[in-house]
Enzyme design. Structure first.
Site, PDB file in Angstrom:
ATOM      1  N   CYS A 185       5.711   0.515  -3.728  1.00 35.57           N
ATOM      2  CA  CYS A 185       5.039   0.042  -2.608  1.00 35.57           C
ATOM      3  C   CYS A 185       5.463  -1.480  -1.990  1.00 35.57           C
ATOM      4  O   CYS A 185       6.112  -2.076  -2.844  1.00 35.57           O
ATOM      5  CB  CYS A 185       3.488   0.121  -2.749  1.00 35.57           C
ATOM      6  SG  CYS A 185       3.015   2.026  -2.539  1.00 35.57           S
TER       7      CYS A 185
ATOM      8  N   HIS B 281       0.728  -3.436   1.458  1.00 33.71           N
ATOM      9  CA  HIS B 281      -0.689  -3.802   1.023  1.00 33.71           C
ATOM     10  C   HIS B 281      -0.723  -5.364   0.491  1.00 33.71           C
ATOM     11  O   HIS B 281       0.418  -5.996   0.258  1.00 33.71           O
ATOM     12  CB  HIS B 281      -0.972  -3.039  -0.130  1.00 33.71           C
ATOM     13  CG  HIS B 281      -0.345  -3.010  -1.597  1.00 33.71           C
ATOM     14  ND1 HIS B 281      -0.379  -3.984  -2.510  1.00 33.71           N
ATOM     15  CD2 HIS B 281       0.672  -2.243  -2.051  1.00 33.71           C
ATOM     16  CE1 HIS B 281       0.662  -3.997  -3.573  1.00 33.71           C
ATOM     17  NE2 HIS B 281       1.169  -2.785  -3.183  1.00 33.71           N
TER      18      HIS B 281
END
Length: 526
Positions: free
Chosen positions: A445, A426
């Protein structure tokens, strides 16, 4: 067992044999050749009653008993001998095993003297014991060089990338039809393995010549800059010349432009921007002994055994290497796009696994994980009743989510490859973190510095989108989804050493402290 996709490996068309591939009932990849290696009239029948006595005499090879029985059940005759003696491939295999240290393995080959005796006395009449010794040698080679540690042990080091199985009984048929396949360092393993193998040779040669000495900054000196003179400069110059970052070692004690160029090349190789100074951190890194770097190379060669060579032939792959803090988008095996990344910190390690990118979320909501909600958000609310509004967050039932926008923790786009680890790539508003050399800061992440550029490339290839269209979606203020027509494989991997085609190796910090664990498993297993 081994995880090689042999459909991708063997593209050689053998004039006198048709090769076919299939998976057996155990899910192993089989490669079968429809033509026998031996002329039928030259084959020697097998005596199945000799199996048990052989393994009683050579117990170190008993682990291969099942595969050996399967091999001779399939062929029902000697494999390595015909009536004229040893076949060519037996000598090829013997030579490969005798050079097994070139594969980064410290092994004491079982019954080596006895096996050498078989090859030293090739004029002797073929016998069952010699035949089974060579078959055992073959499975010993495939287990250690091609297969590597058992998947249950690789998982102990945090490695969850899938490992394909290979039927090495069927694989032997193909090798015997064309022994050149095992002679060449090309396609049996993931290509990075062979690059590291070249690097291993290079660093072993440095070690044989005495390696490098210890570099020490003079007392009271915090750093050196161009124009300074010091004994440490002589030591650093020698160190860089040995690794190839300097063409010549002039022996000068003055930090000149030649040395500056070498240091810049060294830093760039390690994905860092050189600030022109030689400080304690650089000296500490340069003082790592060559023996330690050799160990790092061999550990990463082992990791390469766990990756399918199909990675080299895939039309496109997105790969993240955690220790190098880099994402690389490969097209047909060649780097197409590169970006810095931020990965999980020690307490929230990014998981090593693979998936398939199937969609992109533009202007995404961030659904706050329960752990972060309890540890960070709720304490924040307790201190400040306006905490949620200040962070553009809202309650949705008993959960909290952050609304789309420039300060959203996921940035303006996320790249989804659904997985049980809830890991994805992301964007991020915290761009300053990409200026740091060490970038293990996330909750697990992977934050991508060039997320917008990556989204432009993917949507242009997949849906003929323009950059303007991507920008519009990223800044729309409401969440939208783009579903990929063609999914993209994503690999999250862990390599602390990475070499180019010439064997020049970049070493990266072992951020999750996994190398020693793997080394202990690797060498304990031998």
């Amino acid at each position: 067992m081994r995880r090689i996709n042999l459909i991708m490996i063997f593209t050689v068309i053998i004039a006198f044999a048709t090769v076919s591939c299939k998976k057996n009932k155990d899910g192993e990849v089989e490669v079968t050749a429809n033509t026998e290696v031996h002329d039928h009239e030259d084959t020697i029948p097998i005596d199945n009653t000799q199996f048990e006595p052989f393994f009683a005499k050579y117990p170190d090879f008993k682990e291969f008993e099942g595969e050996i029985k399967k091999l001779y059940s399939k062929h029902n005759h000697y494999i390595w001998h015909d009536k004229r003696g040893l076949i060519e491939f037996a000598d090829v295999l013997h030579n490969k095993v005798n050079q097994i240290d070139d594969e980064g393995l410290e092994l004491k080959i079982p019954y080596k003297d006895k096996i050498n005796e078989v090859f030293d006395n090739q004029g002797n009449k073929p016998d069952m014991e010699s035949e089974l010794l060579i078959s055992s040698l073959y499975f010993y080679y495939t287990k250690n060089v091609l297969e590597g540690l058992d998947p249950s042990k690789s998982k102990q080091t945090g490695w969850y990338l899938p490992r394909e199985k290979v039927d090495y009984v069927a694989y032997l048929d193909t090798l015997m039809q064309d022994p050149r396949l095992i002679k060449r360092d090309e396609s049996e393993l993931f290509s990075q393995y062979y690059n590291l193998k070249k690097g291993l040779k290079k660093y072993r040669e440095i070690e044989k010549k005495g390696g490098w000495g210890t570099i020490a900054l003079d007392e009271g000196i915090k750093s050196l800059k161009e124009g300074d003179s010091a004994a440490a400069v002589i030591q650093i110059r020698k160190r860089l010349a040995l690794e190839g970052y300097l063409k010549n070692d002039s022996g000068k004690s003055v930090y000149d432009s030649d040395l500056a160029d070498g240091l810049k090349a060294y830093e760039e190789k390690h994905n860092r921007v050189f600030d022109g100074k030689i400080g304690p951190a650089m000296v500490k890194e340069l003082n790592v002994p060559v023996s330690s770097l050799i160990k790092t190379i061999t550990v990463n060669m082992e990791r390469c055994r766990w990756i399918s060579p199909k990675m080299d032939k895939a039309p496109e792959v997105i790969a993240v290497n955690i220790p190098s803090f880099r994402l690389v988008y490969f097209k047909k095996g060649k780097p197409y796009f590169t970006s810095k990344v931020v990965v999980g910190k020690e307490l929230n390690k990014t998981v090593v696994f693979s998936g398939e990118m199937s969609y992109l979320n533009f202007a995404p909501y961030w659904n706050v994980p329960t752990s972060i909600l309890n540890k960070e958000i709720k304490p924040g609310i307790a201190k400040d009743p306006n905490y949620l509004s200040k962070h553009n967050m809202e309650w949705v039932g008993d959960r909290v989510r952050q609304k789309p926008g420039g300060q959203n923790s996921l940035g303006k786009v996320k790249f989804m490859f659904p997985n049980s680890n809830n890991i994805y790539l992301h964007d991020t508003p915290a761009k300053s973190l990409f200026n740091k050399d060490e970038r293990a800061f996330s909750h697990g992440c992977v934050r991508v510095e060039k997320a917008r550029d990556l989204a432009v490339l993917i949507t242009k290839e997949d849906g003929n989108w323009t950059a303007d269209k991507v920008d519009a979606r990223m800044n729309a203020g409401k969440e939208t989804t783009y579903t990929l027509k063609k999914k993209i494989p994503v690999y999250i991997a862990y390599f602390t050493a990475w070499a180019d085609e010439n064997g020049n190796v970049a070493f990266f910090d072992d951020v999750y402290k996994r190398d020693d664990r793997l080394a202990s498993l690797l060498y304990a297993a031998k």
